[in-house]
Write a protein that holds these residues in place. Structure first.
Motif, PDB file in Angstrom:
ATOM      1  N   TYR A   1       0.828  -1.205   0.000  1.00  0.00           N
ATOM      2  CA  TYR A   1       0.000   0.000   0.000  1.00  0.00           C
ATOM      3  C   TYR A   1       0.868   1.264   0.000  1.00  0.00           C
ATOM      4  O   TYR A   1       0.632   2.192  -0.771  1.00  0.00           O
ATOM      5  CB  TYR A   1      -0.923  -0.025   1.217  1.00  0.00           C
ATOM      6  CG  TYR A   1      -1.744   1.219   1.408  1.00  0.00           C
ATOM      7  CD1 TYR A   1      -2.872   1.449   0.642  1.00  0.00           C
ATOM      8  CD2 TYR A   1      -1.400   2.160   2.370  1.00  0.00           C
ATOM      9  CE1 TYR A   1      -3.634   2.594   0.817  1.00  0.00           C
ATOM     10  CE2 TYR A   1      -2.152   3.296   2.557  1.00  0.00           C
ATOM     11  CZ  TYR A   1      -3.265   3.510   1.780  1.00  0.00           C
ATOM     12  OH  TYR A   1      -4.017   4.641   1.965  1.00  0.00           O
ATOM     13  N   ALA A   2       1.882   1.283   0.857  1.00  0.00           N
ATOM     14  CA  ALA A   2       2.757   2.465   0.957  1.00  0.00           C
ATOM     15  C   ALA A   2       3.533   2.687  -0.336  1.00  0.00           C
ATOM     16  O   ALA A   2       3.613   3.818  -0.831  1.00  0.00           O
ATOM     17  CB  ALA A   2       3.720   2.297   2.129  1.00  0.00           C
ATOM     18  N   ILE A   3       4.088   1.621  -0.892  1.00  0.00           N
ATOM     19  CA  ILE A   3       4.874   1.763  -2.127  1.00  0.00           C
ATOM     20  C   ILE A   3       3.989   2.250  -3.273  1.00  0.00           C
ATOM     21  O   ILE A   3       4.342   3.183  -3.991  1.00  0.00           O
ATOM     22  CB  ILE A   3       5.580   0.437  -2.475  1.00  0.00           C
ATOM     23  CG1 ILE A   3       6.688   0.157  -1.466  1.00  0.00           C
ATOM     24  CG2 ILE A   3       6.127   0.473  -3.896  1.00  0.00           C
ATOM     25  CD1 ILE A   3       7.309  -1.216  -1.582  1.00  0.00           C
TER      26      ILE A   3
ATOM     27  N   SER B   1       1.187   3.871  -3.097  1.00  0.00           N
ATOM     28  CA  SER B   1       0.677   5.223  -2.879  1.00  0.00           C
ATOM     29  C   SER B   1       1.699   6.277  -3.296  1.00  0.00           C
ATOM     30  O   SER B   1       1.328   7.389  -3.644  1.00  0.00           O
ATOM     31  CB  SER B   1       0.275   5.416  -1.413  1.00  0.00           C
ATOM     32  OG  SER B   1       1.421   5.469  -0.592  1.00  0.00           O
ATOM     33  N   TRP B   2       2.965   5.924  -3.275  1.00  0.00           N
ATOM     34  CA  TRP B   2       4.006   6.863  -3.696  1.00  0.00           C
ATOM     35  C   TRP B   2       4.332   6.728  -5.174  1.00  0.00           C
ATOM     36  O   TRP B   2       4.532   7.724  -5.871  1.00  0.00           O
ATOM     37  CB  TRP B   2       5.289   6.631  -2.893  1.00  0.00           C
ATOM     38  CG  TRP B   2       5.236   7.261  -1.539  1.00  0.00           C
ATOM     39  CD1 TRP B   2       4.568   6.789  -0.453  1.00  0.00           C
ATOM     40  CD2 TRP B   2       5.842   8.476  -1.140  1.00  0.00           C
ATOM     41  NE1 TRP B   2       4.733   7.633   0.596  1.00  0.00           N
ATOM     42  CE2 TRP B   2       5.523   8.682   0.211  1.00  0.00           C
ATOM     43  CE3 TRP B   2       6.637   9.411  -1.788  1.00  0.00           C
ATOM     44  CZ2 TRP B   2       5.960   9.787   0.921  1.00  0.00           C
ATOM     45  CZ3 TRP B   2       7.077  10.504  -1.074  1.00  0.00           C
ATOM     46  CH2 TRP B   2       6.733  10.687   0.275  1.00  0.00           C
ATOM     47  N   VAL B   3       4.395   5.488  -5.661  1.00  0.00           N
ATOM     48  CA  VAL B   3       4.865   5.229  -7.027  1.00  0.00           C
ATOM     49  C   VAL B   3       3.740   5.309  -8.048  1.00  0.00           C
ATOM     50  O   VAL B   3       3.900   5.928  -9.100  1.00  0.00           O
ATOM     51  CB  VAL B   3       5.543   3.836  -7.090  1.00  0.00           C
ATOM     52  CG1 VAL B   3       5.937   3.485  -8.501  1.00  0.00           C
ATOM     53  CG2 VAL B   3       6.735   3.786  -6.176  1.00  0.00           C
ATOM     54  N   GLN B   4       2.616   4.676  -7.751  1.00  0.00           N
ATOM     55  CA  GLN B   4       1.535   4.617  -8.726  1.00  0.00           C
ATOM     56  C   GLN B   4       0.180   4.681  -8.009  1.00  0.00           C
ATOM     57  O   GLN B   4      -0.547   3.690  -7.932  1.00  0.00           O
ATOM     58  CB  GLN B   4       1.655   3.325  -9.536  1.00  0.00           C
ATOM     59  CG  GLN B   4       0.893   3.352 -10.819  1.00  0.00           C
ATOM     60  CD  GLN B   4       1.199   2.130 -11.653  1.00  0.00           C
ATOM     61  OE1 GLN B   4       1.725   1.144 -11.171  1.00  0.00           O
ATOM     62  NE2 GLN B   4       0.848   2.198 -12.920  1.00  0.00           N
ATOM     63  N   PRO B   5      -0.184   5.859  -7.502  1.00  0.00           N
ATOM     64  CA  PRO B   5      -1.415   5.969  -6.707  1.00  0.00           C
ATOM     65  C   PRO B   5      -2.700   5.716  -7.496  1.00  0.00           C
ATOM     66  O   PRO B   5      -3.729   5.435  -6.907  1.00  0.00           O
ATOM     67  CB  PRO B   5      -1.379   7.406  -6.167  1.00  0.00           C
ATOM     68  CG  PRO B   5      -0.416   8.127  -7.031  1.00  0.00           C
ATOM     69  CD  PRO B   5       0.533   7.122  -7.592  1.00  0.00           C
TER      70      PRO B   5
ATOM     71  N   ASP C   1      -6.388  -0.068  -0.468  1.00  0.00           N
ATOM     72  CA  ASP C   1      -6.885   0.969   0.433  1.00  0.00           C
ATOM     73  C   ASP C   1      -8.019   0.423   1.300  1.00  0.00           C
ATOM     74  O   ASP C   1      -8.058   0.657   2.500  1.00  0.00           O
ATOM     75  CB  ASP C   1      -7.353   2.186  -0.364  1.00  0.00           C
ATOM     76  CG  ASP C   1      -7.769   3.319   0.542  1.00  0.00           C
ATOM     77  OD1 ASP C   1      -7.000   3.663   1.466  1.00  0.00           O
ATOM     78  OD2 ASP C   1      -8.871   3.858   0.348  1.00  0.00           O
TER      79      ASP C   1
ATOM     80  N   VAL D   1       2.803  14.345   4.783  1.00  0.00           N
ATOM     81  CA  VAL D   1       3.088  12.907   4.649  1.00  0.00           C
ATOM     82  C   VAL D   1       2.354  12.147   5.750  1.00  0.00           C
ATOM     83  O   VAL D   1       2.435  12.484   6.930  1.00  0.00           O
ATOM     84  CB  VAL D   1       4.609  12.636   4.732  1.00  0.00           C
ATOM     85  CG1 VAL D   1       4.895  11.151   4.675  1.00  0.00           C
ATOM     86  CG2 VAL D   1       5.333  13.358   3.608  1.00  0.00           C
ATOM     87  N   ASP D   2       1.639  11.102   5.351  1.00  0.00           N
ATOM     88  CA  ASP D   2       0.911  10.244   6.283  1.00  0.00           C
ATOM     89  C   ASP D   2       1.873   9.181   6.817  1.00  0.00           C
ATOM     90  O   ASP D   2       2.311   8.298   6.080  1.00  0.00           O
ATOM     91  CB  ASP D   2      -0.266   9.597   5.559  1.00  0.00           C
ATOM     92  CG  ASP D   2      -1.085   8.690   6.456  1.00  0.00           C
ATOM     93  OD1 ASP D   2      -0.884   8.710   7.684  1.00  0.00           O
ATOM     94  OD2 ASP D   2      -1.939   7.969   5.911  1.00  0.00           O
TER      95      ASP D   2
END
Length: 183
Positions: free
Chosen positions: A127-129, A131-135, A144, A164-165
């Motif tokens: 999820y974290a990756i 959300s930064w790379v390809q939301p 999500d 930043v969350d």
């Protein structure tokens, strides 16, 4: 022999993780026709489908997917039995019945809890990756929905820092602490 124990644990980790993911997705009412739902069904249906047939109607129609949870527990117990059989084949000391049950139950619970903690960690890292790379990725919506119930309480406590969350990082650290306590 460590390799055999590793392979046994890895095999059962994936089976138990798929059963737990299936239960979580069904609980959240996420469509199982997309990924990772199809994978979880393909890996676990051989055990979940028969379990659902023998469950009482009230449990089978409950919001909780007792068939998938039961499959995770049964797979964990099967791991405990196989682990004990392998360990007993290496040791000449016979064990008492109570000792065997304790070992099997302990190994099963450890696998179940470890799989739950590591599975959540894998979901959160993905999820974290993304959300930064390809939301805008199609799988981001599913991730999500899978992660939101876990992150929501932390997001109430941990504010955004510079936009930043950090809630994902906090939960991953807590999961890692849980794994350390598990041993």
């Amino acid at each position: 022999m460590r390799i055999v124990f590793f392979l046994l644990e890895t095999f059962f980790f994936f089976l138990v993780a798929a059963a737990l993911l299936r239960a979580w997705m069904n609980h959240l009412r996420i469509n199982m026709s997309g990924q990772p739902g199809r994978f979880a069904i393909a890996v676990t249906d051989w055990l979940v489908a028969p379990l659902r047939r023998v469950l009482p109607r009230s449990l089978a129609q409950s919001r909780i997917d007792w068939g998938s949870l039961g499959a995770a527990v049964l797979l964990s117990l099967a791991f405990g039995v196989l682990w004990w059989l392998l360990a007993a084949s290496l040791s000449a000391a016979p064990g008492s019945a109570a000792g065997v049950v304790t070992i099997v139950f302990t190994m099963a619970v450890r696998l179940l809890v470890r799989t739950l903690l590591q599975g959540l960690m894998i979901l959160l890292i993905g999820y974290a990756i993304l959300s930064w790379v390809q939301p805008q990725s199609p799988v981001m919506g599913t991730l999500d929905r899978l992660c939101a119930p876990i992150l929501r309480p932390v997001r109430r406590v941990v504010p955004l820092i510079g936009g930043v969350d950090l809630s994902v990082l906090v939960v991953i650290i807590l999961l890692q602490v849980g794994l350390m306590l598990l041993g």
